[in-house]
Write a protein that holds these residues in place. Sequence first.
Motif, PDB file in Angstrom:
ATOM      1  N   ASP A  23       7.188 -18.038   6.414  1.00 51.28           N
ATOM      2  CA  ASP A  23       8.429 -17.302   6.142  1.00 51.28           C
ATOM      3  C   ASP A  23       9.091 -17.800   4.867  1.00 51.28           C
ATOM      4  N   ALA A  24       9.079 -19.100   4.656  1.00 54.06           N
ATOM      5  CA  ALA A  24       9.663 -19.667   3.440  1.00 54.06           C
ATOM      6  C   ALA A  24       8.899 -19.205   2.207  1.00 54.06           C
ATOM      7  N   GLY A  25       7.591 -19.109   2.312  1.00 52.31           N
ATOM      8  CA  GLY A  25       6.794 -18.621   1.184  1.00 52.31           C
ATOM      9  C   GLY A  25       7.111 -17.179   0.851  1.00 52.31           C
ATOM     10  N   VAL A  26       7.264 -16.359   1.885  1.00 50.01           N
ATOM     11  CA  VAL A  26       7.623 -14.950   1.663  1.00 50.01           C
ATOM     12  C   VAL A  26       9.010 -14.872   1.042  1.00 50.01           C
ATOM     13  N   ARG A  27       9.939 -15.651   1.562  1.00 48.03           N
ATOM     14  CA  ARG A  27      11.310 -15.641   1.025  1.00 48.03           C
ATOM     15  C   ARG A  27      11.327 -16.108  -0.424  1.00 48.03           C
ATOM     16  N   ALA A  28      10.549 -17.131  -0.753  1.00 49.30           N
ATOM     17  CA  ALA A  28      10.493 -17.624  -2.132  1.00 49.30           C
ATOM     18  C   ALA A  28       9.931 -16.553  -3.066  1.00 49.30           C
ATOM     19  N   ALA A  29       8.889 -15.870  -2.639  1.00 47.51           N
ATOM     20  CA  ALA A  29       8.309 -14.810  -3.472  1.00 47.51           C
ATOM     21  C   ALA A  29       9.301 -13.672  -3.667  1.00 47.51           C
ATOM     22  N   LEU A  30       9.998 -13.304  -2.605  1.00 49.27           N
ATOM     23  CA  LEU A  30      10.994 -12.237  -2.706  1.00 49.27           C
ATOM     24  C   LEU A  30      12.127 -12.654  -3.638  1.00 49.27           C
ATOM     25  N   THR A  31      12.579 -13.885  -3.514  1.00 48.77           N
ATOM     26  CA  THR A  31      13.653 -14.377  -4.380  1.00 48.77           C
ATOM     27  C   THR A  31      13.207 -14.383  -5.839  1.00 48.77           C
ATOM     28  N   ARG A  32      11.983 -14.849  -6.105  1.00 48.47           N
ATOM     29  CA  ARG A  32      11.471 -14.832  -7.479  1.00 48.47           C
ATOM     30  C   ARG A  32      11.443 -13.413  -8.034  1.00 48.47           C
ATOM     31  N   PHE A  33      10.986 -12.470  -7.208  1.00 49.84           N
ATOM     32  CA  PHE A  33      10.915 -11.072  -7.635  1.00 49.84           C
ATOM     33  C   PHE A  33      12.301 -10.533  -7.964  1.00 49.84           C
ATOM     34  N   VAL A  34      13.265 -10.783  -7.091  1.00 49.31           N
ATOM     35  CA  VAL A  34      14.625 -10.275  -7.305  1.00 49.31           C
ATOM     36  C   VAL A  34      15.255 -10.918  -8.536  1.00 49.31           C
ATOM     37  N   VAL A  35      15.070 -12.218  -8.714  1.00 51.24           N
ATOM     38  CA  VAL A  35      15.621 -12.898  -9.893  1.00 51.24           C
ATOM     39  C   VAL A  35      14.983 -12.339 -11.164  1.00 51.24           C
ATOM     40  N   ASP A  36      13.667 -12.141 -11.153  1.00 49.80           N
ATOM     41  CA  ASP A  36      13.003 -11.553 -12.320  1.00 49.80           C
ATOM     42  C   ASP A  36      13.535 -10.153 -12.612  1.00 49.80           C
ATOM     43  N   LEU A  37      13.729  -9.362 -11.568  1.00 50.00           N
ATOM     44  CA  LEU A  37      14.262  -8.013 -11.731  1.00 50.00           C
ATOM     45  C   LEU A  37      15.679  -8.062 -12.304  1.00 50.00           C
ATOM     46  N   HIS A  38      16.516  -8.927 -11.781  1.00 52.53           N
ATOM     47  CA  HIS A  38      17.879  -9.074 -12.301  1.00 52.53           C
ATOM     48  C   HIS A  38      17.856  -9.520 -13.763  1.00 52.53           C
ATOM     49  N   TRP A  39      16.955 -10.424 -14.088  1.00 58.39           N
ATOM     50  CA  TRP A  39      16.859 -10.915 -15.469  1.00 58.39           C
ATOM     51  C   TRP A  39      16.478  -9.765 -16.403  1.00 58.39           C
ATOM     52  N   GLU A  40      15.514  -8.971 -16.009  1.00 64.34           N
ATOM     53  CA  GLU A  40      15.096  -7.844 -16.853  1.00 64.34           C
ATOM     54  C   GLU A  40      16.224  -6.826 -17.025  1.00 64.34           C
ATOM     55  N   ILE A  41      16.966  -6.564 -15.961  1.00 62.59           N
ATOM     56  CA  ILE A  41      18.101  -5.646 -16.050  1.00 62.59           C
ATOM     57  C   ILE A  41      19.154  -6.206 -17.004  1.00 62.59           C
ATOM     58  N   ALA A  42      19.412  -7.499 -16.929  1.00 67.34           N
ATOM     59  CA  ALA A  42      20.384  -8.131 -17.821  1.00 67.34           C
ATOM     60  C   ALA A  42      19.924  -8.042 -19.272  1.00 67.34           C
ATOM     61  N   LEU A  43      18.644  -8.324 -19.516  1.00 65.65           N
ATOM     62  CA  LEU A  43      18.121  -8.230 -20.886  1.00 65.65           C
ATOM     63  C   LEU A  43      18.234  -6.809 -21.422  1.00 65.65           C
ATOM     64  N   GLU A  44      17.902  -5.854 -20.575  1.00 68.87           N
ATOM     65  CA  GLU A  44      17.996  -4.451 -20.992  1.00 68.87           C
ATOM     66  C   GLU A  44      19.444  -4.068 -21.300  1.00 68.87           C
ATOM     67  N   ALA A  45      20.367  -4.542 -20.505  1.00 68.41           N
ATOM     68  CA  ALA A  45      21.778  -4.243 -20.739  1.00 68.41           C
ATOM     69  C   ALA A  45      22.287  -4.882 -22.021  1.00 68.41           C
ATOM     70  N   LEU A  46      21.769  -6.051 -22.361  1.00 65.47           N
ATOM     71  CA  LEU A  46      22.223  -6.772 -23.551  1.00 65.47           C
ATOM     72  C   LEU A  46      21.429  -6.433 -24.807  1.00 65.47           C
ATOM     73  N   TRP A  47      20.385  -5.652 -24.674  1.00 64.82           N
ATOM     74  CA  TRP A  47      19.527  -5.340 -25.821  1.00 64.82           C
ATOM     75  C   TRP A  47      20.306  -4.779 -27.009  1.00 64.82           C
ATOM     76  N   PRO A  48      21.275  -3.881 -26.803  1.00 60.21           N
ATOM     77  CA  PRO A  48      22.021  -3.350 -27.945  1.00 60.21           C
ATOM     78  C   PRO A  48      22.870  -4.394 -28.673  1.00 60.21           C
ATOM     79  N   GLU A  49      23.122  -5.503 -28.036  1.00 60.32           N
ATOM     80  CA  GLU A  49      23.916  -6.564 -28.661  1.00 60.32           C
ATOM     81  C   GLU A  49      23.017  -7.364 -29.602  1.00 60.32           C
ATOM     82  N   SER A  50      22.789  -6.827 -30.801  1.00 60.50           N
ATOM     83  CA  SER A  50      21.825  -7.441 -31.720  1.00 60.50           C
ATOM     84  C   SER A  50      22.275  -8.816 -32.206  1.00 60.50           C
ATOM     85  N   TRP A  51      23.556  -9.096 -32.171  1.00 60.11           N
ATOM     86  CA  TRP A  51      24.054 -10.389 -32.611  1.00 60.11           C
ATOM     87  C   TRP A  51      23.746 -11.498 -31.611  1.00 60.11           C
ATOM     88  N   MET A  52      23.480 -11.107 -30.378  1.00 63.08           N
ATOM     89  CA  MET A  52      23.271 -12.092 -29.321  1.00 63.08           C
ATOM     90  C   MET A  52      21.820 -12.557 -29.305  1.00 63.08           C
TER      91      MET A  52
END
Length: 118
Positions: free
Chosen positions: A45-74
Motif C-alpha cells: 500500500d505504501a508503494g502504491v501511495r508513493a507512486a500516486l504521490t509522485r504522479f500527482v506532484v509531477d502533474l502539479h509541477w507540469e501545470i505550474a510550469l505551463e502556467a508560468l511559461w509566459p513569464e519569460s523573465w522568470m
Amino acid sequence: MTAAEDYRRVIAELDAVADDLRVRDAERATALRAQLVDLERAVADAGVRAALTRFVVDLHWEIALEALWPESWMKLRPKPGPDPRARGADLDAHDAAVSEALDTLLAAVRRRFRLPGR
C-alpha cells in the motif's frame, strides 16, 4: 524411589516442558505469519501511495510550469527532488500543501492575465 524411577520422572517433566514450548512456538509462528502478511500489505500500500504521490506532484509541477511559461523573465528550474527529512506520516499534509501551492499560483496567474477561472 530408585534412581531409574527418578530419571524417568525428570525426563517426563522435561518432555512436558518441551511439548509446551513446541505448542507456544507454533502459536507464536502463526501469529508472526499473520503479522507478516499485514506488514507486506502495508508495504505494498505504501508503494502504491508513493507512486500516486509522485504522479500527482509531477502533474502539479507540469501545470505550474505551463502556467508560468509566459513569464519569460522568470527562470524556471527543474523540479526539486524529495526532501529526505520529510516524514511519511505527514504525507497527507504534504499533498494538501502541494495542491494549495498550485491553487495559489494559478490564482495569481489568472489575476495577472485576467483569465477566467479554472
